[in-house]
Design a protein around this motif. Structure first.
Motif: not given
Length: 279
Positions: A60, A63-64, A68-69, A71-72
């Protein structure tokens, strides 16, 4: 100055105090092994232990901070945990700000009542259940929390007890679920550093939650596993050679096949004599 929230403090602890041991190595694994790609939808599979919880939290963060494009989904499969373990998982997920998706199975009951190899059956069933649910949720990858020590212990175990040399790799295509991949973002991280991180942040995760293991431990407090034996061996060797973990790990990336009398590739056995006279 604005006071940091508990989650922000944990993030800061990872990016600063444990930058070299955790955050840098997490990013190294992702880039070195090309684990995450644009458009991925990844199921971060959380067992409730320290490794998978930290992996999910850092995914997470990645991603933050990297925008980065991808989904999690934070996926928790309950194979039949006792109520206290289930509660501990939910509490830790809340503490780390992870919006978990929980689904239940009867895997512990089924595996523990089988005649042979309950651990093998349980592992296969759990993996299959995770793939099924991840695919149902539109994911193309599942992420597991295996770390560097898992990677270096496995070849020693396979040599000592199975007469072969093999280990886990950073990512692999699923053989049974088309279009699905398994990734291991913790691949370059040492277990001791994960333990130090959890202790410094006063985080307490579940250990082995298997009811069969719990019952055996009650009957025999001296129970040990082959992996535990190998862990202890590495620990002893590390006293004289502090670099031994890194050396074994680096050796996995530098296998000299032309010095082996035999090897297997894609299920086909090869012998050094196959092309001996051509060299």
């Amino acid at each position: 100055m604005r006071e940091l929230s508990d989650i922000q403090k944990i993030e800061q602890n990872i990016t600063k105090t444990f930058h070299k041991e955790l955050w840098a190595k997490f990013q190294i694994a992702i880039h070195r092994y090309n684990l995450i790609e644009k458009g991925d939808r990844i199921a971060a599979c959380i067992s409730g232990g320290k490794d998978s919880m930290l992996m999910a939290f850092m995914l997470r963060m990645y991603q933050k901070y990297h925008m980065e494009e991808f989904d999690l989904v934070f996926l928790v499969m309950d194979p039949g945990y006792n109520p206290l373990n289930r509660q501990r998982i939910e509490e830790n997920a809340k503490k780390l700000g992870l919006p978990i998706t929980v689904f239940s199975t009867r895997i512990f009951d089924i595996a523990n009542n089988t005649g042979k190899s309950p651990c093998y059956l349980c592992a296969r069933m759990r993996r299959g259940a995770l793939y099924n649910k991840a695919k149902e949720l539109g994911c193309n990858k599942i992420a597991l929390g295996h770390h560097l020590n898992d990677a270096i212990e496995t070849p020693l175990m396979s040599m000592f007890y199975s007469s072969k040399i093999e280990t886990i790799i950073p990512k692999s295509h699923s053989e049974n679920y088309e279009g699905m991949e398994l990734i291991r973002p913790m691949y370059c991280i040492k277990e001791d550093d994960i333990i130090r991180w959890s202790e410094m942040n006063d985080l307490h995760f579940i250990r082995c939650a298997c009811r069969l293991t719990e019952a055996l431990e009650e009957e025999n407090s001296g129970i040990s596993s082959k992996r535990k034996e190998v862990k202890e061996l590495i620990k002893v060797l590390k006293k004289d050679n502090p670099e031994i973990e890194d050396n074994i790990f680096n050796a996995l990336h530098a296998v000299q096949l032309d010095t082996f009398p035999g090897y297997k590739l894609d299920g086909v056995v090869h012998n050094f004599l196959d092309d001996y006279d051509e060299k």
